[in-house]
Design a protein around this motif. Structure first.
Motif, mmCIF file in Angstrom:
data_model
loop_
_atom_site.group_PDB
_atom_site.id
_atom_site.type_symbol
_atom_site.label_atom_id
_atom_site.label_comp_id
_atom_site.label_asym_id
_atom_site.label_seq_id
_atom_site.Cartn_x
_atom_site.Cartn_y
_atom_site.Cartn_z
ATOM 1 N N SER A 116 0.831 -1.204 0.000
ATOM 2 C CA SER A 116 0.000 0.000 0.000
ATOM 3 C C SER A 116 0.868 1.257 0.000
ATOM 4 O O SER A 116 2.000 1.252 0.491
ATOM 5 N N PHE A 117 0.291 2.344 -0.503
ATOM 6 C CA PHE A 117 0.876 3.649 -0.254
ATOM 7 C C PHE A 117 0.440 4.089 1.140
ATOM 8 O O PHE A 117 -0.744 4.047 1.469
ATOM 9 N N VAL A 118 1.395 4.475 1.981
ATOM 10 C CA VAL A 118 1.088 4.852 3.355
ATOM 11 C C VAL A 118 1.399 6.326 3.557
ATOM 12 O O VAL A 118 2.551 6.751 3.461
ATOM 13 N N ASP A 119 0.372 7.116 3.823
ATOM 14 C CA ASP A 119 0.538 8.532 4.120
ATOM 15 C C ASP A 119 0.672 8.683 5.631
ATOM 16 O O ASP A 119 -0.311 8.592 6.373
ATOM 17 N N LYS A 120 1.881 8.912 6.101
ATOM 18 C CA LYS A 120 2.132 8.964 7.541
ATOM 19 C C LYS A 120 1.890 10.348 8.121
ATOM 20 O O LYS A 120 1.893 10.513 9.345
ATOM 21 N N GLY A 121 1.690 11.345 7.282
ATOM 22 C CA GLY A 121 1.488 12.685 7.795
ATOM 23 C C GLY A 121 2.646 13.120 8.666
ATOM 24 O O GLY A 121 3.820 12.964 8.298
ATOM 25 N N ASP A 122 2.340 13.648 9.854
ATOM 26 C CA ASP A 122 3.384 14.100 10.780
ATOM 27 C C ASP A 122 3.767 13.023 11.794
ATOM 28 O O ASP A 122 4.566 13.292 12.701
ATOM 29 N N LYS A 193 -8.630 7.780 14.507
ATOM 30 C CA LYS A 193 -7.739 8.705 13.814
ATOM 31 C C LYS A 193 -6.937 8.043 12.697
ATOM 32 O O LYS A 193 -6.085 8.678 12.078
ATOM 33 N N GLY A 194 -7.187 6.777 12.462
ATOM 34 C CA GLY A 194 -6.485 6.072 11.394
ATOM 35 C C GLY A 194 -5.141 5.499 11.786
ATOM 36 O O GLY A 194 -4.400 4.997 10.915
ATOM 37 N N TYR A 195 -4.810 5.516 13.083
ATOM 38 C CA TYR A 195 -3.502 5.027 13.502
ATOM 39 C C TYR A 195 -3.400 3.499 13.353
ATOM 40 O O TYR A 195 -2.349 2.971 12.985
ATOM 41 N N GLY A 196 -4.488 2.797 13.666
ATOM 42 C CA GLY A 196 -4.485 1.350 13.504
ATOM 43 C C GLY A 196 -4.293 0.957 12.054
ATOM 44 O O GLY A 196 -3.525 0.039 11.741
ATOM 45 N N LYS A 197 -4.986 1.654 11.161
ATOM 46 C CA LYS A 197 -4.829 1.397 9.723
ATOM 47 C C LYS A 197 -3.382 1.609 9.299
ATOM 48 O O LYS A 197 -2.811 0.803 8.557
ATOM 49 N N LEU A 203 2.977 -2.652 8.541
ATOM 50 C CA LEU A 203 3.368 -4.006 8.912
ATOM 51 C C LEU A 203 3.082 -5.009 7.793
ATOM 52 O O LEU A 203 3.930 -5.866 7.493
ATOM 53 N N SER A 204 1.917 -4.918 7.173
ATOM 54 C CA SER A 204 1.598 -5.885 6.114
ATOM 55 C C SER A 204 2.570 -5.754 4.946
ATOM 56 O O SER A 204 2.930 -6.760 4.320
ATOM 57 N N ASP A 205 3.022 -4.531 4.660
ATOM 58 C CA ASP A 205 4.045 -4.371 3.622
ATOM 59 C C ASP A 205 5.330 -5.095 3.997
ATOM 60 O O ASP A 205 5.978 -5.722 3.137
ATOM 61 N N SER A 225 -12.787 -3.369 13.898
ATOM 62 C CA SER A 225 -11.643 -4.188 13.475
ATOM 63 C C SER A 225 -11.761 -4.574 12.001
ATOM 64 O O SER A 225 -10.777 -4.506 11.247
ATOM 65 N N MET A 226 -12.970 -4.963 11.586
ATOM 66 C CA MET A 226 -13.158 -5.285 10.170
ATOM 67 C C MET A 226 -12.911 -4.065 9.296
ATOM 68 O O MET A 226 -12.345 -4.179 8.195
ATOM 69 N N ASN A 227 -13.299 -2.893 9.782
ATOM 70 C CA ASN A 227 -13.071 -1.670 9.008
ATOM 71 C C ASN A 227 -11.584 -1.381 8.848
ATOM 72 O O ASN A 227 -11.156 -0.869 7.805
ATOM 73 N N VAL A 228 -10.788 -1.683 9.874
ATOM 74 C CA VAL A 228 -9.333 -1.515 9.747
ATOM 75 C C VAL A 228 -8.808 -2.405 8.627
ATOM 76 O O VAL A 228 -8.026 -1.977 7.771
ATOM 77 N N ALA A 229 -9.242 -3.666 8.630
ATOM 78 C CA ALA A 229 -8.787 -4.595 7.593
ATOM 79 C C ALA A 229 -9.170 -4.101 6.202
ATOM 80 O O ALA A 229 -8.342 -4.066 5.283
ATOM 81 N N LEU A 230 -10.417 -3.706 6.043
ATOM 82 C CA LEU A 230 -10.896 -3.273 4.724
ATOM 83 C C LEU A 230 -10.212 -1.989 4.272
ATOM 84 O O LEU A 230 -9.836 -1.854 3.097
ATOM 85 N N SER A 231 -10.016 -1.048 5.195
ATOM 86 C CA SER A 231 -9.384 0.219 4.822
ATOM 87 C C SER A 231 -7.909 0.040 4.495
ATOM 88 O O SER A 231 -7.310 0.871 3.810
ATOM 89 N N SER A 232 -7.316 -1.067 4.977
ATOM 90 C CA SER A 232 -5.915 -1.367 4.684
ATOM 91 C C SER A 232 -5.769 -2.279 3.474
ATOM 92 O O SER A 232 -4.705 -2.879 3.263
ATOM 93 N N SER A 233 -6.832 -2.396 2.686
ATOM 94 C CA SER A 233 -6.833 -3.160 1.420
ATOM 95 C C SER A 233 -6.769 -4.663 1.612
ATOM 96 O O SER A 233 -6.394 -5.394 0.695
ATOM 97 N N PHE A 234 -7.122 -5.149 2.807
ATOM 98 C CA PHE A 234 -7.361 -6.570 2.970
ATOM 99 C C PHE A 234 -8.730 -6.894 2.380
ATOM 100 O O PHE A 234 -9.628 -6.062 2.393
ATOM 101 N N ARG A 235 -8.890 -8.108 1.873
ATOM 102 C CA ARG A 235 -10.188 -8.512 1.334
ATOM 103 C C ARG A 235 -10.641 -9.803 1.994
ATOM 104 O O ARG A 235 -9.826 -10.674 2.312
ATOM 105 N N PRO A 236 -11.945 -9.927 2.245
ATOM 106 C CA PRO A 236 -12.429 -11.147 2.896
ATOM 107 C C PRO A 236 -12.203 -12.353 2.002
ATOM 108 O O PRO A 236 -12.440 -12.297 0.796
#
Length: 244
Positions: A116-122, A193-197, A203-205, A225-236
């Motif tokens: 994934s592309f990871v935008d870490k911001g600050d 705040k998107g920190y888990g994502k 980590l998945s990278d 938790s499912m939303n974290v997976a989906l937002s991180s481009s995991f698929r069921p």
């Protein structure tokens, strides 16, 4: 057949004592459980009574002979898509109770095959290597990140930092030679705040870079938790039922 799908097919063939062809056809399949080299080892139970997966639109199950004979009668040729909504689940629970067993879990599992592309911001992050993980054993803030299961060792982690404080952490355990499982925690006041994502993305990278397929399991009731997976481009990819 994409790489993630083919890896899961190979993994489930180890987990369910079945040839690859059984995972790819349109029929339900059943086996008497015998531990196979290559199986997923997290929370490994050599005395499995019943384990069942819904994958590729069909059902595969393994377990003790009496459980398999009973589950064949409940499932028959039913397809997997609605198996937990058509009355079969209550029949499975009743069957388990006749053997003084209970339903332990029904979890959806997600996989990710592309970085994934990871935008870490600050924010900053830190890679936690295997030899550092032990110091987090008794840290309740990150109990899902590291499992400390000797059968599926924790291999690597990622800590997301804000002003020098670890606010979220993800960890990966080597559940099998093919697939590493991802777990993640975010401290309560930093959730949403998107920190888990971000932790899961980074980590998945790293897991992919090490040549393993990252996968992510959770509870059907754990929507965030499912939303974290989906937002991180995991698929069921599959759903799994396991008894005690």
């Amino acid at each position: 057949m994409d790489k993630a799908f083919s890896t899961v097919v190979a993994q489930l063939s180890f987990d369910y004592n079945m040839p690859l062809s059984f995972l790819l056809d349109n029929e339900n399949h059943f086996s008497i459980y015998k531990p196979q080299e290559g199986r997923r080892r997290f929370d490994d139970n050599p005395d499995i009574f019943l384990k069942m997966a819904v994958f590729n639109g069909k059902i595969v199950a393994t377990g003790k002979e009496e459980a398999i004979e009973a589950i064949k009668g409940i499932i028959g040729k039913r397809k997997g898509d609605w198996i937990f909504d058509d009355g079969s689940l209550s029949k499975i629970i009743m069957m388990l109770s006749t053997y003084n067993r209970r339903l332990e879990m029904i979890h959806p599992f997600f996989v990710k095959s592309h970085k994934s592309f990871v935008d870490k911001g600050d924010l900053s992050y830190r890679i936690i290597e295997k030899d550092e993980i032990e110091k987090y054993r008794d840290n309740d803030d990150f109990s899902e990140a590291f499992a400390f299961d000797e059968n599926a060792p924790d291999e690597i982690g990622v800590a997301i930092m804000e002003k020098g404080e670890i606010v979220s952490m993800a960890g990966a355990s080597s559940d099998s030679m093919l697939m590493w499982q991802i777990g993640v925690n975010t401290k309560p006041k930093y959730r949403g705040k998107g920190y888990g994502k971000m932790a899961v993305d980074i980590l998945s990278d790293r897991v992919i870079d090490r040549g393993h397929l990252p996968f992510y399991g959770t509870s059907f009731s754990h929507i965030s938790s499912m939303n974290v997976a989906l937002s991180s481009s995991f698929r069921p990819m599959w759903t799994e039922l396991i008894s005690d």
